[in-house]
Design a protein around this motif. Structure first.
Motif, PDB file in Angstrom:
ATOM      1  N   ILE A   8       0.896  -1.200  -0.008  1.00 28.82           N
ATOM      2  CA  ILE A   8      -0.241   0.011  -0.023  1.00 28.82           C
ATOM      3  C   ILE A   8       0.812   1.306  -0.061  1.00 28.82           C
ATOM      4  N   THR A   9       0.607   2.220  -0.839  1.00 26.07           N
ATOM      5  CA  THR A   9       1.297   3.245  -1.066  1.00 26.07           C
ATOM      6  C   THR A   9       0.497   4.486  -0.422  1.00 26.07           C
ATOM      7  N   THR A  10       1.231   5.356   0.119  1.00 33.32           N
ATOM      8  CA  THR A  10       0.490   6.581   0.700  1.00 33.32           C
ATOM      9  C   THR A  10       0.952   7.621   0.007  1.00 33.32           C
ATOM     10  N   TRP A  11       0.047   8.290  -1.028  1.00 32.71           N
ATOM     11  CA  TRP A  11       0.435   9.530  -1.752  1.00 32.71           C
ATOM     12  C   TRP A  11       0.304  10.863  -1.106  1.00 32.71           C
ATOM     13  N   SER A  12       0.960  11.698  -1.565  1.00 35.53           N
ATOM     14  CA  SER A  12       0.910  12.887  -0.979  1.00 35.53           C
ATOM     15  C   SER A  12      -0.151  13.982  -1.272  1.00 35.53           C
ATOM     16  N   GLN A  13      -0.848  13.580  -2.581  1.00 30.58           N
ATOM     17  CA  GLN A  13      -1.546  14.688  -3.269  1.00 30.58           C
ATOM     18  C   GLN A  13      -2.572  13.987  -4.037  1.00 30.58           C
ATOM     19  N   ALA A  14      -3.962  14.461  -4.107  1.00 30.72           N
ATOM     20  CA  ALA A  14      -5.054  14.043  -4.908  1.00 30.72           C
ATOM     21  C   ALA A  14      -4.966  14.790  -6.135  1.00 30.72           C
ATOM     22  N   VAL A  15      -5.485  14.264  -7.515  1.00 34.95           N
ATOM     23  CA  VAL A  15      -5.689  14.944  -8.535  1.00 34.95           C
ATOM     24  C   VAL A  15      -6.898  15.941  -8.253  1.00 34.95           C
ATOM     25  N   CYS A  16      -6.904  17.059  -9.082  1.00 36.94           N
ATOM     26  CA  CYS A  16      -7.892  17.899  -8.843  1.00 36.94           C
ATOM     27  C   CYS A  16      -9.149  17.474  -9.429  1.00 36.94           C
ATOM     28  N   GLU A  17     -10.219  18.014  -8.910  1.00 33.96           N
ATOM     29  CA  GLU A  17     -11.738  17.873  -9.216  1.00 33.96           C
ATOM     30  C   GLU A  17     -12.128  18.600 -10.262  1.00 33.96           C
ATOM     31  N   MET A  18     -12.533  18.162 -11.349  1.00 34.78           N
ATOM     32  CA  MET A  18     -13.149  19.115 -12.324  1.00 34.78           C
ATOM     33  C   MET A  18     -14.669  19.061 -12.399  1.00 34.78           C
ATOM     34  N   ARG A  19     -15.276  20.189 -12.106  1.00 31.69           N
ATOM     35  CA  ARG A  19     -16.868  20.210 -12.258  1.00 31.69           C
ATOM     36  C   ARG A  19     -17.266  20.455 -13.715  1.00 31.69           C
ATOM     37  N   LEU A  20     -18.170  19.633 -14.383  1.00 31.30           N
ATOM     38  CA  LEU A  20     -18.578  20.023 -15.637  1.00 31.30           C
ATOM     39  C   LEU A  20     -20.157  20.212 -15.639  1.00 31.30           C
ATOM     40  N   GLY A  21     -20.499  21.392 -16.334  1.00 36.68           N
ATOM     41  CA  GLY A  21     -21.919  21.643 -16.454  1.00 36.68           C
ATOM     42  C   GLY A  21     -22.295  22.599 -15.238  1.00 36.68           C
ATOM     43  N   ALA A  22     -23.172  23.520 -15.399  1.00 32.72           N
ATOM     44  CA  ALA A  22     -23.704  24.287 -14.250  1.00 32.72           C
ATOM     45  C   ALA A  22     -25.189  24.193 -14.281  1.00 32.72           C
ATOM     46  N   TYR A 230       0.454   5.430 -22.755  1.00 30.76           N
ATOM     47  CA  TYR A 230       0.264   4.781 -21.610  1.00 30.76           C
ATOM     48  C   TYR A 230       1.242   5.068 -20.519  1.00 30.76           C
ATOM     49  N   SER A 231       2.359   5.124 -20.973  1.00 29.60           N
ATOM     50  CA  SER A 231       3.619   5.328 -20.003  1.00 29.60           C
ATOM     51  C   SER A 231       3.798   6.883 -19.747  1.00 29.60           C
ATOM     52  N   ILE A 232       3.314   7.839 -20.727  1.00 24.37           N
ATOM     53  CA  ILE A 232       3.310   9.224 -20.449  1.00 24.37           C
ATOM     54  C   ILE A 232       2.321   9.436 -19.423  1.00 24.37           C
ATOM     55  N   MET A 233       1.242   8.900 -19.303  1.00 20.17           N
ATOM     56  CA  MET A 233       0.106   9.065 -18.622  1.00 20.17           C
ATOM     57  C   MET A 233       0.358   8.588 -17.059  1.00 20.17           C
ATOM     58  N   GLU A 234       1.089   7.434 -17.257  1.00 18.65           N
ATOM     59  CA  GLU A 234       1.466   7.049 -15.962  1.00 18.65           C
ATOM     60  C   GLU A 234       2.177   7.604 -15.204  1.00 18.65           C
ATOM     61  N   ARG A 235       3.133   8.432 -16.044  1.00 13.20           N
ATOM     62  CA  ARG A 235       4.460   9.173 -15.333  1.00 13.20           C
ATOM     63  C   ARG A 235       3.917  10.440 -14.912  1.00 13.20           C
ATOM     64  N   ALA A 236       2.957  11.094 -15.505  1.00 20.39           N
ATOM     65  CA  ALA A 236       2.426  12.246 -15.117  1.00 20.39           C
ATOM     66  C   ALA A 236       1.527  11.930 -13.936  1.00 20.39           C
ATOM     67  N   ARG A 237       0.884  10.736 -13.850  1.00 18.95           N
ATOM     68  CA  ARG A 237      -0.070  10.698 -12.570  1.00 18.95           C
ATOM     69  C   ARG A 237       0.761  10.334 -11.496  1.00 18.95           C
ATOM     70  N   ASN A 238       1.833   9.635 -11.402  1.00 18.00           N
ATOM     71  CA  ASN A 238       2.720   9.438 -10.485  1.00 18.00           C
ATOM     72  C   ASN A 238       3.269  10.733  -9.867  1.00 18.00           C
ATOM     73  N   ALA A 239       3.606  11.530 -10.764  1.00 22.96           N
ATOM     74  CA  ALA A 239       4.087  12.681 -10.332  1.00 22.96           C
ATOM     75  C   ALA A 239       2.925  13.555  -9.624  1.00 22.96           C
ATOM     76  N   ALA A 240       1.899  13.559 -10.267  1.00 26.83           N
ATOM     77  CA  ALA A 240       0.646  14.313  -9.437  1.00 26.83           C
ATOM     78  C   ALA A 240       0.537  13.750  -8.208  1.00 26.83           C
ATOM     79  N   LEU A 241       0.352  12.498  -7.981  1.00 27.04           N
ATOM     80  CA  LEU A 241      -0.066  11.666  -6.680  1.00 27.04           C
ATOM     81  C   LEU A 241       1.346  12.084  -5.733  1.00 27.04           C
ATOM     82  N   SER A 242       2.541  12.151  -6.378  1.00 28.69           N
ATOM     83  CA  SER A 242       3.750  12.654  -5.592  1.00 28.69           C
ATOM     84  C   SER A 242       3.783  13.974  -5.028  1.00 28.69           C
ATOM     85  N   GLY A 243       2.724  14.845  -5.712  1.00 30.77           N
ATOM     86  CA  GLY A 243       3.112  16.170  -5.048  1.00 30.77           C
ATOM     87  C   GLY A 243       3.104  17.365  -6.040  1.00 30.77           C
TER      88      GLY A 243
END
Lengths: 325, 266
Positions: A8-22, A230-243
């Protein structure tokens, strides 16, 4: 059943939440509003962190008929794809698309060269016909998009739609329009995590809040660079979750556009009998590309074939059931 | 790198004066500026000339935390001063510091556990500062053993190999760089290390370039935290670039700006 998660990894940050539609109370007219992002861990690792929102499917529709549409799509969309409003409505109501992605291909000066007024008119009509948020894309020709998209943005002010695509060479006009009119923006980079990060900084420097940017990492279909995407997305998401806040945005993947461009999806059985039925092949090409993107962390998939949308939607529901179990 | 801003220290005249006049706004400004420059935590030290360090520590902690919400690194050689700081501290605290002497170490481990604080432990004891890598490692192993015995999570512990000025003990610096890597071999997961960076250039000319060259070398050796001047822009830029070269951050043309934007979570 996959093996249980042992580390189990504990990440330091969550991805931003985007709201669509008002909705009405927020100054829009959407009956259905949606949220994407918010992931606290990698895709579908429910034991490791919250994955609060189900990935969405947007149906890709066009303002003007496409000459190069593969046979399977042309046949299966016959009767609805002539009129974008009917098309949008049918795909939401009958097929279950979560939202509608309107590509204004017709405004291209070398194409149908339809007017800005026609574009505004069409988007407004679709907004009237479906009760969900829209994604609005330009034609890809920077000058023309910069003329037309701000007018569409203004005409739909307050609806909190998603506009695209901003690219490193052309992001200022669209960003300014989206900030002014309360919309979200798609930041497109050419399968390049460094440019994705840089573009997010540039857009946010103009004053766009980070939770109103979604990354289009650019994908290739199965066999056409999917593993690279896939690997670009994986790398970006890892960085995102790491802060890394400059990569902590949700992803939108243009699955339909890419998979129906693949030879394997397009070539008729008469030309390549060993490959089997073209319809079935094309649908599976789109499905497999979509499922791979989901595993890489996609939050919104834009798709074309009704059958592919149905299959992927049901698979998403299966995957998300584990969130409750 | 975990950055602990060093500027709130009674050794500096502006802080000494702010303390004497109880000028909270001067302290708040120093706190704010350091955090905005990228400090993750702030060191708090009343300085050697404080007549009432216990009360000064309390006042400083209260002034700082009315302005920023980062962890505070309570810096004193006196246990009573640390304890007062811990009592006043509403957020996370880091105790700076204990030596490897059994009595002091045990007392500080108990304090860290009681206040859920982190602890910086210097690899020195009554016999003085080690003259070689082996002695530093021996003291580090002793500290880790006592910490494990007391029940302090290794993640809450920072080992400080004690930097000596380059004009005093030049022959030791290479050993210190090596021992930063060796500390990691002592436990799984690896224990973290910290240095008080400015020590290295104490009494030297060209302090800034000595500081930043050592910092980048230590970063490459695996240093996790440093007490330093975050307002030294070249130092910070070197540090951020070092992290990039070590693949700790994803490159983009504005990577320095991106690093600072990521730090300043709204």
């Amino acid at each position: 059943m996959a093996e249980e998660l042992k580390m189990i990894t504990t990440w330091s940050q969550a991805v931003c939440e985007m709201r669509l539609g008002a909705g009405r109370q927020e100054g829009g007219s959407r009956k259905v509003t949606l949220t994407v992002g918010g992931e606290e861990t990698l895709p579908f690792l429910f034991k490791e962190g919250a994955l609060p929102h189900t990935p969405l499917i947007a149906v890709e529709i066009f303002d003007v008929p496409q000459d190069d549409e593969p046979e399977a799509l042309r046949r299966d969309l016959r009767g609805i794809s002539k009129d974008p409003v009917t098309w949008a409505k049918a795909m939401v109501e009958d097929i279950g698309a979560d939202l509608v992605c309107v590509k204004l291909a017709g405004i291209h000066p070398d194409g149908a060269n339809t007017s800005a007024g026609q574009a505004v008119n069409l988007v407004t009509k679709i907004l009237g016909a479906v009760d969900r948020p829209l994604i609005v894309l330009g034609c890809g020709e920077a000058g023309r998009d910069n003329e037309v998209l701000p007018l569409v943005s203004e005409a739909t002010k307050g609806e909190r739609l998603l506009f695209g695509d901003a690219v490193q060479e052309n992001y200022k006009t669209l960003t300014a329009a989206c900030i002014a009119d309360g919309h979200n923006i798609i930041a497109e980079s050419p399968i390049d995590v460094n440019i994705a990060k840089q573009l997010n900084i540039l857009i946010s420097d103009l004053g766009m809040p980070l939770d109103r940017i979604i990354i289009n990492p650019t994908i290739g279909a199965l066999g056409y660079g999917l593993e690279y995407a896939y690997s670009i997305m994986e790398r970006a998401r890892n960085a995102a979750l790491s802060g890394d806040r400059m990569l902590a945005m949700p992803f939108i993947c243009f699955v339909g556009q890419e998979s129906w461009r693949a030879k394997e999806a397009k070539v008729p059985a008469s030309e390549s009998p060993a490959w089997g039925d073209q319809r079935e092949r094309g649908i599976m090409w789109e499905v497999v590309t979509a499922m791979s993107c989901l595993q890489a962390g996609a939050d919104i998939l834009t798709m074309r074939h009704p059958q592919a949308i149905k299959i992927v939607k049901s698979e998403i529901q299966e995957l998300m059931k584990k969130a409750q179990s | 790198m975990y950055i602990i801003g060093e500027l709130i220290n009674g050794m500096y005249r502006n802080v000494r004066e702010a303390l004497a006049e109880r000028d909270a706004s001067a302290i708040k400004t120093l706190a704010r500026r350091q955090v905005e420059a990228g400090a993750d935590a702030l060191d708090v030290n009343c300085g050697p000339l404080s007549k009432d360090p216990v009360q000064d520590m309390r006042w400083l902690v209260e002034a700082i935390q009315s302005e920023v919400a980062v962890p505070l690194c309570l810096d004193s050689t006196k246990q009573a001063v640390i304890e007062e700081g811990l009592k006043a501290c509403r957020g996370k605290a880091i105790i700076n510091s204990t030596t490897a002497d059994t009595d002091k170490l045990d007392a500080y481990l108990a304090l860290a556990l009681k206040h859920r604080a982190s602890l910086i432990a210097l690899t020195v004891d009554k016999k003085g500062v080690p003259q070689d890598k082996e002695r530093r490692l021996e003291l580090a192993a002793f500290i880790l053993e006592r910490a494990a015995g007391a029940g302090l999570d290794a993640a809450e512990l920072y080992l400080d190999p004690v930097l000596l000025p380059v004009n005093v003990a030049q022959n030791q610096l290479e050993d210190i760089l090596r021992v930063i890597g060796d500390f990691k071999l002592l436990t799984t997961p690896a224990v973290k290390s910290v240095v008080g960076l400015s020590n290295i250039s104490q009494g030297s000319k060209n302090r800034s370039i000595i500081n930043r060259t050592f910092l980048v070398m230590a970063q490459a050796a695996g240093l996790e935290a440093a007490i330093l001047d975050p307002l030294d822009q070249e130092l910070m830029r070197s540090l951020i670039t070092g992290a990039l070269i070590l693949n700790k951050a994803i490159y983009c043309d504005s990577y320095i700006e991106a690093y600072l934007k990521s730090k300043l979570k709204s």
